[in-house]
Design a protein around this motif. Sequence first.
Motif, PDB file in Angstrom:
ATOM      1  N   ASN A 193       0.908  -1.100   0.034  1.00 62.49           N
ATOM      2  CA  ASN A 193       0.027  -0.286  -0.080  1.00 62.49           C
ATOM      3  C   ASN A 193       0.992   1.225   0.022  1.00 62.49           C
ATOM      4  O   ASN A 193       0.515   2.076  -0.793  1.00 62.49           O
ATOM      5  CB  ASN A 193      -0.952   0.041   1.155  1.00 62.49           C
ATOM      6  CG  ASN A 193      -2.278  -0.918   1.018  1.00 62.49           C
ATOM      7  OD1 ASN A 193      -2.512  -1.257  -0.029  1.00 62.49           O
ATOM      8  ND2 ASN A 193      -2.462  -1.420   2.176  1.00 62.49           N
ATOM      9  N   ALA A 194       1.708   1.221   0.859  1.00 69.52           N
ATOM     10  CA  ALA A 194       2.915   2.451   0.931  1.00 69.52           C
ATOM     11  C   ALA A 194       3.711   2.711  -0.522  1.00 69.52           C
ATOM     12  O   ALA A 194       3.644   3.597  -0.758  1.00 69.52           O
ATOM     13  CB  ALA A 194       3.746   2.064   2.089  1.00 69.52           C
ATOM     14  N   ALA A 195       4.069   1.433  -0.993  1.00 75.23           N
ATOM     15  CA  ALA A 195       4.776   1.481  -2.518  1.00 75.23           C
ATOM     16  C   ALA A 195       3.714   1.935  -3.430  1.00 75.23           C
ATOM     17  O   ALA A 195       4.133   3.051  -4.347  1.00 75.23           O
ATOM     18  CB  ALA A 195       5.395   0.112  -2.727  1.00 75.23           C
ATOM     19  N   LEU A 196       2.570   1.668  -3.489  1.00 74.13           N
ATOM     20  CA  LEU A 196       1.498   2.048  -4.221  1.00 74.13           C
ATOM     21  C   LEU A 196       1.144   3.705  -4.201  1.00 74.13           C
ATOM     22  O   LEU A 196       1.278   4.412  -5.142  1.00 74.13           O
ATOM     23  CB  LEU A 196       0.268   1.312  -4.423  1.00 74.13           C
ATOM     24  CG  LEU A 196       0.270   0.112  -4.786  1.00 74.13           C
ATOM     25  CD1 LEU A 196      -1.083  -0.852  -4.680  1.00 74.13           C
ATOM     26  CD2 LEU A 196       0.524  -0.019  -6.449  1.00 74.13           C
ATOM     27  N   LEU A 197       1.139   4.001  -3.016  1.00 70.64           N
ATOM     28  CA  LEU A 197       1.010   5.466  -2.630  1.00 70.64           C
ATOM     29  C   LEU A 197       2.264   6.234  -3.078  1.00 70.64           C
ATOM     30  O   LEU A 197       1.942   7.358  -3.704  1.00 70.64           O
ATOM     31  CB  LEU A 197       0.578   5.723  -1.079  1.00 70.64           C
ATOM     32  CG  LEU A 197       0.628   6.998  -0.592  1.00 70.64           C
ATOM     33  CD1 LEU A 197      -0.664   7.819  -1.443  1.00 70.64           C
ATOM     34  CD2 LEU A 197       0.191   6.954   1.054  1.00 70.64           C
ATOM     35  N   ARG A 198       3.478   5.758  -2.732  1.00 64.81           N
ATOM     36  CA  ARG A 198       4.603   6.568  -3.232  1.00 64.81           C
ATOM     37  C   ARG A 198       4.684   6.672  -4.500  1.00 64.81           C
ATOM     38  O   ARG A 198       5.028   7.603  -5.222  1.00 64.81           O
ATOM     39  CB  ARG A 198       5.742   5.633  -2.723  1.00 64.81           C
ATOM     40  CG  ARG A 198       6.917   6.223  -2.889  1.00 64.81           C
ATOM     41  CD  ARG A 198       7.302   7.326  -2.121  1.00 64.81           C
ATOM     42  NE  ARG A 198       8.620   8.066  -2.640  1.00 64.81           N
ATOM     43  CZ  ARG A 198       9.045   9.146  -1.989  1.00 64.81           C
ATOM     44  NH1 ARG A 198       8.075   9.738  -1.355  1.00 64.81           N
ATOM     45  NH2 ARG A 198      10.217   9.612  -2.317  1.00 64.81           N
ATOM     46  N   SER A 260       2.743   1.081  10.187  1.00 64.58           N
ATOM     47  CA  SER A 260       4.164   0.556  10.092  1.00 64.58           C
ATOM     48  C   SER A 260       4.881   0.664  11.192  1.00 64.58           C
ATOM     49  O   SER A 260       5.570  -0.134  11.547  1.00 64.58           O
ATOM     50  CB  SER A 260       4.683   1.625   8.805  1.00 64.58           C
ATOM     51  OG  SER A 260       4.268   1.511   7.765  1.00 64.58           O
ATOM     52  N   ILE A 261       4.760   1.617  11.922  1.00 59.85           N
ATOM     53  CA  ILE A 261       5.190   1.731  13.400  1.00 59.85           C
ATOM     54  C   ILE A 261       4.673   0.580  14.375  1.00 59.85           C
ATOM     55  O   ILE A 261       5.625  -0.102  14.958  1.00 59.85           O
ATOM     56  CB  ILE A 261       4.648   3.015  13.978  1.00 59.85           C
ATOM     57  CG1 ILE A 261       5.470   4.301  13.383  1.00 59.85           C
ATOM     58  CG2 ILE A 261       5.486   2.951  15.618  1.00 59.85           C
ATOM     59  CD1 ILE A 261       4.912   5.485  13.764  1.00 59.85           C
ATOM     60  N   ILE A 262       3.522   0.251  14.265  1.00 57.91           N
ATOM     61  CA  ILE A 262       2.934  -0.860  15.098  1.00 57.91           C
ATOM     62  C   ILE A 262       3.535  -2.271  14.658  1.00 57.91           C
ATOM     63  O   ILE A 262       3.975  -2.991  15.226  1.00 57.91           O
ATOM     64  CB  ILE A 262       1.401  -0.952  15.250  1.00 57.91           C
ATOM     65  CG1 ILE A 262       0.839   0.616  15.751  1.00 57.91           C
ATOM     66  CG2 ILE A 262       1.096  -2.146  16.084  1.00 57.91           C
ATOM     67  CD1 ILE A 262       1.530   0.721  17.241  1.00 57.91           C
ATOM     68  N   PHE A 313      16.143   5.864   9.938  1.00 61.87           N
ATOM     69  CA  PHE A 313      14.873   4.939   9.691  1.00 61.87           C
ATOM     70  C   PHE A 313      15.456   4.023   8.504  1.00 61.87           C
ATOM     71  O   PHE A 313      15.343   2.647   8.541  1.00 61.87           O
ATOM     72  CB  PHE A 313      13.854   5.811   9.012  1.00 61.87           C
ATOM     73  CG  PHE A 313      12.847   6.455   9.624  1.00 61.87           C
ATOM     74  CD1 PHE A 313      11.831   5.735  10.220  1.00 61.87           C
ATOM     75  CD2 PHE A 313      13.168   7.667  10.002  1.00 61.87           C
ATOM     76  CE1 PHE A 313      10.951   6.363  11.092  1.00 61.87           C
ATOM     77  CE2 PHE A 313      12.066   8.391  10.841  1.00 61.87           C
ATOM     78  CZ  PHE A 313      11.084   7.626  11.418  1.00 61.87           C
ATOM     79  N   GLU A 314      16.645   4.493   7.731  1.00 61.83           N
ATOM     80  CA  GLU A 314      17.291   3.441   7.209  1.00 61.83           C
ATOM     81  C   GLU A 314      18.120   2.577   7.818  1.00 61.83           C
ATOM     82  O   GLU A 314      18.314   1.423   7.620  1.00 61.83           O
ATOM     83  CB  GLU A 314      18.259   4.228   6.234  1.00 61.83           C
ATOM     84  CG  GLU A 314      17.663   5.009   5.065  1.00 61.83           C
ATOM     85  CD  GLU A 314      18.546   5.897   4.392  1.00 61.83           C
ATOM     86  OE1 GLU A 314      19.861   5.703   4.424  1.00 61.83           O
ATOM     87  OE2 GLU A 314      18.169   6.681   3.585  1.00 61.83           O
ATOM     88  N   GLY A 315      18.829   2.809   9.045  1.00 65.33           N
ATOM     89  CA  GLY A 315      19.325   2.087   9.922  1.00 65.33           C
ATOM     90  C   GLY A 315      18.334   0.884  10.488  1.00 65.33           C
ATOM     91  O   GLY A 315      18.630  -0.084  10.784  1.00 65.33           O
ATOM     92  N   PHE A 316      16.912   1.134  10.437  1.00 69.83           N
ATOM     93  CA  PHE A 316      16.131   0.242  10.961  1.00 69.83           C
ATOM     94  C   PHE A 316      15.964  -0.901   9.825  1.00 69.83           C
ATOM     95  O   PHE A 316      15.352  -1.846  10.219  1.00 69.83           O
ATOM     96  CB  PHE A 316      14.667   0.937  11.621  1.00 69.83           C
ATOM     97  CG  PHE A 316      14.830   1.502  12.960  1.00 69.83           C
ATOM     98  CD1 PHE A 316      14.543   0.557  13.916  1.00 69.83           C
ATOM     99  CD2 PHE A 316      14.970   2.700  13.113  1.00 69.83           C
ATOM    100  CE1 PHE A 316      14.762   1.036  15.536  1.00 69.83           C
ATOM    101  CE2 PHE A 316      14.926   3.175  14.395  1.00 69.83           C
ATOM    102  CZ  PHE A 316      14.887   2.288  15.519  1.00 69.83           C
ATOM    103  N   GLY A 317      16.285  -0.544   8.593  1.00 76.20           N
ATOM    104  CA  GLY A 317      16.041  -1.704   7.650  1.00 76.20           C
ATOM    105  C   GLY A 317      14.668  -1.915   7.313  1.00 76.20           C
ATOM    106  O   GLY A 317      14.418  -2.997   7.018  1.00 76.20           O
ATOM    107  N   GLY A 320       8.843  -0.109   5.222  1.00 83.30           N
ATOM    108  CA  GLY A 320       7.465   0.542   5.537  1.00 83.30           C
ATOM    109  C   GLY A 320       7.705   1.823   6.499  1.00 83.30           C
ATOM    110  O   GLY A 320       7.124   2.914   5.994  1.00 83.30           O
ATOM    111  N   LEU A 321       8.670   1.916   7.217  1.00 86.04           N
ATOM    112  CA  LEU A 321       9.079   3.190   8.177  1.00 86.04           C
ATOM    113  C   LEU A 321       9.696   4.013   6.939  1.00 86.04           C
ATOM    114  O   LEU A 321       9.459   5.337   7.106  1.00 86.04           O
ATOM    115  CB  LEU A 321      10.176   2.650   9.176  1.00 86.04           C
ATOM    116  CG  LEU A 321       9.566   1.848  10.372  1.00 86.04           C
ATOM    117  CD1 LEU A 321      10.484   1.598  11.275  1.00 86.04           C
ATOM    118  CD2 LEU A 321       8.292   2.648  10.918  1.00 86.04           C
ATOM    119  N   ILE A 322      10.426   3.576   6.274  1.00 87.54           N
ATOM    120  CA  ILE A 322      11.240   4.558   5.254  1.00 87.54           C
ATOM    121  C   ILE A 322      10.232   5.083   4.373  1.00 87.54           C
ATOM    122  O   ILE A 322      10.146   6.539   4.015  1.00 87.54           O
ATOM    123  CB  ILE A 322      12.322   3.615   4.507  1.00 87.54           C
ATOM    124  CG1 ILE A 322      13.447   3.126   5.449  1.00 87.54           C
ATOM    125  CG2 ILE A 322      12.764   4.669   3.515  1.00 87.54           C
ATOM    126  CD1 ILE A 322      14.635   2.631   4.706  1.00 87.54           C
TER     127      ILE A 322
END
Length: 357
Positions: A193-198, A260-262, A313-317, A320-322
Amino acid sequence: MENITSADSFFKIADIMVTPVIIVNNGRYLYCNNAFVADIGYTTDDISDLQDWFQKAYPDVDYQNEIIYCRDKRRGIAEKYGRSSFHLETKVCCADGSYYWYDIYETQLDNLTILTFLNIDALEIENNQLNNAVQQKNLLLSMVVRDVRDPLFDIKVLLDNLAHNKADVEKEQFDRIIFDLALHVDHATNLLNAALLRSGIERGTFSFKPDLIDLEAFLTKRYQNLKSRLAQKNIRLLFKLDVPKIMFYDRFILEIAFVSIINYIILAGKQGGDIVISNVEEKYFSSLIITDDRLPNLDYSEQETNDNTSRIFEGFGDAGLINAEKMIGEHNGKLLIYKKRYGTTIWEIRINKYNVL
């Protein structure tokens, strides 16, 4: 039909061009188009001919003489080979005193001399931004592929076992497998969903639609969708919302960021406990805050962070967060993270109220 090479015709054409242009008519009259005035800053009141231009653009006499010498040499070479144009890269002093590198193209057309300016520094910045965007998309794509492929592989293994009657596992273990699959599928769905929105944002097909969101109703609905997976990890969401319990923002982007956070919290290696959801309403911004002060498990390795949000955020890998951080950042907000002592993590979805309104 009017002669296209007349000065009046060229002046009209030049004024609708987005590239800075100077036009010299018979070596006497100098004309600057609107883009030149906006980008470089000089007007015909500042420069009445090419001599004025050289003095303004190259105030250092030695550099000015060098530019004039190189220009004459380039023009001579062009004339020798029957060419009507040539170009020269120079460092120009703009009207505000700033310096920028320009690639200046000079063309002779009948009685008109046309100088066109390409801002090399601006092109380099745009190129770097484009390269960065490509790198980010490649990073996100690799993460999405990884996070989507893994649950699909797990599903295939489970189906293969069921097909061969090898799923002779205890109910508790089977329920655990189903839970893990559901969690990964939910996470993958949110990523897609995030990728489609992006993608919609980049193509210009996404329409940002801020709306008045009832936070209590919004969070309750999200909690119901995630409740079973949270329960498997012994995690509860506690709502501690202050009046007014509202936020004015795009509901879809807020949902992607929150989920994404949850999802990240569920997958993190921490002990069970309560996650506190609160809100802050200030004069200039509204925030939704997720506080995770659970203790890490013994085998949980705390990740290092710094003050650079994007690198955090990149560090978390986590794709979804990125994705969420970038989408909110492009739509009048910030997705922030604060690392405290003893493993406490605070997530803040901060919305700039005035920009949204």
